[in-house]
Enzyme design. Structure first.
Site, PDB file in Angstrom:
ATOM      1  N   ASP A  61       0.869  -1.185   0.000  1.00  0.00           N
ATOM      2  CA  ASP A  61       0.000   0.000   0.000  1.00  0.00           C
ATOM      3  C   ASP A  61       0.905   1.233   0.000  1.00  0.00           C
ATOM      4  O   ASP A  61       1.939   1.246   0.662  1.00  0.00           O
ATOM      5  CB  ASP A  61      -0.899   0.010   1.247  1.00  0.00           C
ATOM      6  CG  ASP A  61      -2.148   0.862   1.044  1.00  0.00           C
ATOM      7  OD1 ASP A  61      -3.258   0.333   1.192  1.00  0.00           O
ATOM      8  OD2 ASP A  61      -1.998   2.072   0.743  1.00  0.00           O
ATOM      9  N   LEU A  70     -10.659   5.037   9.996  1.00  0.00           N
ATOM     10  CA  LEU A  70     -10.903   4.240  11.206  1.00  0.00           C
ATOM     11  C   LEU A  70     -12.342   3.721  11.299  1.00  0.00           C
ATOM     12  O   LEU A  70     -12.606   2.770  12.039  1.00  0.00           O
ATOM     13  CB  LEU A  70     -10.555   5.063  12.459  1.00  0.00           C
ATOM     14  CG  LEU A  70      -9.110   5.590  12.494  1.00  0.00           C
ATOM     15  CD1 LEU A  70      -8.892   6.427  13.753  1.00  0.00           C
ATOM     16  CD2 LEU A  70      -8.100   4.450  12.452  1.00  0.00           C
ATOM     17  N   ASP A 129      -8.254   0.112  -4.604  1.00  0.00           N
ATOM     18  CA  ASP A 129      -9.429   0.964  -4.803  1.00  0.00           C
ATOM     19  C   ASP A 129      -9.530   1.542  -6.218  1.00  0.00           C
ATOM     20  O   ASP A 129     -10.286   2.480  -6.430  1.00  0.00           O
ATOM     21  CB  ASP A 129      -9.420   2.100  -3.769  1.00  0.00           C
ATOM     22  CG  ASP A 129      -8.179   2.973  -3.886  1.00  0.00           C
ATOM     23  OD1 ASP A 129      -7.379   2.756  -4.825  1.00  0.00           O
ATOM     24  OD2 ASP A 129      -8.005   3.875  -3.053  1.00  0.00           O
ATOM     25  N   CYS A 172      -9.676 -14.322 -16.607  1.00  0.00           N
ATOM     26  CA  CYS A 172      -8.918 -13.456 -15.701  1.00  0.00           C
ATOM     27  C   CYS A 172      -9.801 -12.242 -15.374  1.00  0.00           C
ATOM     28  O   CYS A 172     -10.890 -12.081 -15.923  1.00  0.00           O
ATOM     29  CB  CYS A 172      -7.580 -13.036 -16.309  1.00  0.00           C
ATOM     30  SG  CYS A 172      -7.667 -11.726 -17.565  1.00  0.00           S
ATOM     31  N   CYS A 189     -14.961   5.320  -2.481  1.00  0.00           N
ATOM     32  CA  CYS A 189     -15.364   5.446  -1.076  1.00  0.00           C
ATOM     33  C   CYS A 189     -15.418   6.913  -0.660  1.00  0.00           C
ATOM     34  O   CYS A 189     -16.300   7.339   0.079  1.00  0.00           O
ATOM     35  CB  CYS A 189     -14.405   4.701  -0.159  1.00  0.00           C
ATOM     36  SG  CYS A 189     -14.657   2.930  -0.165  1.00  0.00           S
ATOM     37  N   CYS A 250      -8.908 -11.540 -24.965  1.00  0.00           N
ATOM     38  CA  CYS A 250      -8.425 -10.786 -23.802  1.00  0.00           C
ATOM     39  C   CYS A 250      -6.922 -10.550 -23.911  1.00  0.00           C
ATOM     40  O   CYS A 250      -6.159 -11.497 -24.140  1.00  0.00           O
ATOM     41  CB  CYS A 250      -8.734 -11.569 -22.527  1.00  0.00           C
ATOM     42  SG  CYS A 250      -8.000 -10.837 -21.052  1.00  0.00           S
ATOM     43  N   CYS A 253      -4.971 -12.512 -20.863  1.00  0.00           N
ATOM     44  CA  CYS A 253      -4.826 -13.957 -20.672  1.00  0.00           C
ATOM     45  C   CYS A 253      -5.019 -14.805 -21.924  1.00  0.00           C
ATOM     46  O   CYS A 253      -4.930 -16.037 -21.850  1.00  0.00           O
ATOM     47  CB  CYS A 253      -5.776 -14.457 -19.579  1.00  0.00           C
ATOM     48  SG  CYS A 253      -7.508 -14.508 -20.092  1.00  0.00           S
TER      49      CYS A 253
HETATM   50 ZN   LIG Z   1      -8.503 -12.537 -19.530  1.00  0.00          ZN
END
Ligand SMILES: [Zn+2]
Length: 256
Positions: A61, A70, A129, A172, A189, A250, A253
């Site tokens: 992070d 919190l 996020d 994926c 958020c 894709c 993948c």
């Molecule tokens: Zn994929």
């Protein structure tokens, strides 16, 4: 590998479960999980993965603890405001179980560094996020050949899924969302709000999904349910599974 007597006692309620047992617990003890994002989803996921006896954890992070965290990020306390989340979370894990080898990474995952940071993990749990990081993490997981537990939420809607895009026929995360979000970077958020217990619910579901994947082949609980997205509606409340199909074109993948 056998569990030492003190570990057997600590994980007695796991070991006694026929669906997990000693073999499942040993698999968890050997496992290395990388957690991307130590926020709303990461905080409960880290706590329950540590409680499950995961042997090694990498916690990633780039944020610092803020007062507004919190309300839902229960791994942090007021005296840690301003400190890097990854380091505070790693300290929590060390205090909670000194047998866990934990490495904090204070930084942001990108398409450029994802493979280097995630290399060596048995499984990656992504609770970040924003879409750009999620897609970079997904692409890296496919290239590294490791499963991805993906979790996200906003307001009262949550989603959790296990992906194995490196396996033939399995989708994926990019198969699910496509390429349109690569450049996006949003923290919903902050703008939309989220009920604190929603993050706990979805984070714990993600931890449980990670455990499913980690004990695959070792215990009957080990059905990873690749490509089945669970949609949790916290208002109804209800849980609905959706099947994600591998996209033959894709870019994450299709060559896998
Ligand atoms: Zn994929």
């Amino acid at each position: 590998m056998a569990l030492a007597p003190d570990r057997l006692e600590r994980f007695a309620r796991h070991v006694v479960l026929p669906e997990l047992g000693g073999a499942g617990q040993v698999a968890l003890a050997k496992a290395h999980v990388a957690v991307v994002g130590c926020g709303g989803i990461g905080s409960p996921a880290i706590q329950y993965l540590a409680a499950a006896g995961i042997g090694r954890m990498t916690l990633i992070d780039d944020d610092r603890v803020e007062a507004s965290n919190l309300q839902r990020q229960t791994i942090f306390a007021p005296d840690q405001i301003g400190k890097p989340k990854a380091k505070v979370a790693a300290d929590w894990v060390r205090r909670f179980d000194s047998a866990i080898e934990v490495r904090p990474v204070v930084g942001r995952i990108s398409a450029e560094n994802a493979r280097r940071i995630l290399e060596g993990a048995f499984l990656v749990l992504d609770g970040c996020d924003n879409f750009a990081t999620r897609l970079a993490v997904s692409d890296a997981c496919v290239k590294l050949g490791v499963p991805l537990t993906s979790a996200a939420l906003g307001r009262f809607q949550g989603q959790v899924a296990n992906f194995a895009g490196h396996l033939p026929g399995e989708a994926c995360y990019r198969c699910f969302v496509g390429d349109a979000h690569d450049g996006e970077d949003c923290d919903t958020c902050a703008a939309d709000g989220v009920l604190g217990a929603m993050t706990g619910t979805v984070g714990c579901m993600a931890a449980m999904h990670a455990v499913r994947a980690l004990v695959e082949g070792r215990a009957t609980f080990g059905d990873p349910q690749w490509g089945t997205l669970l949609l949790f509606d916290g208002l109804a409340p209800s849980l609905r599974p959706i099947r994600i199909v591998k996209d033959a074109s894709c870019k994450g993948c299709s060559g896998a």
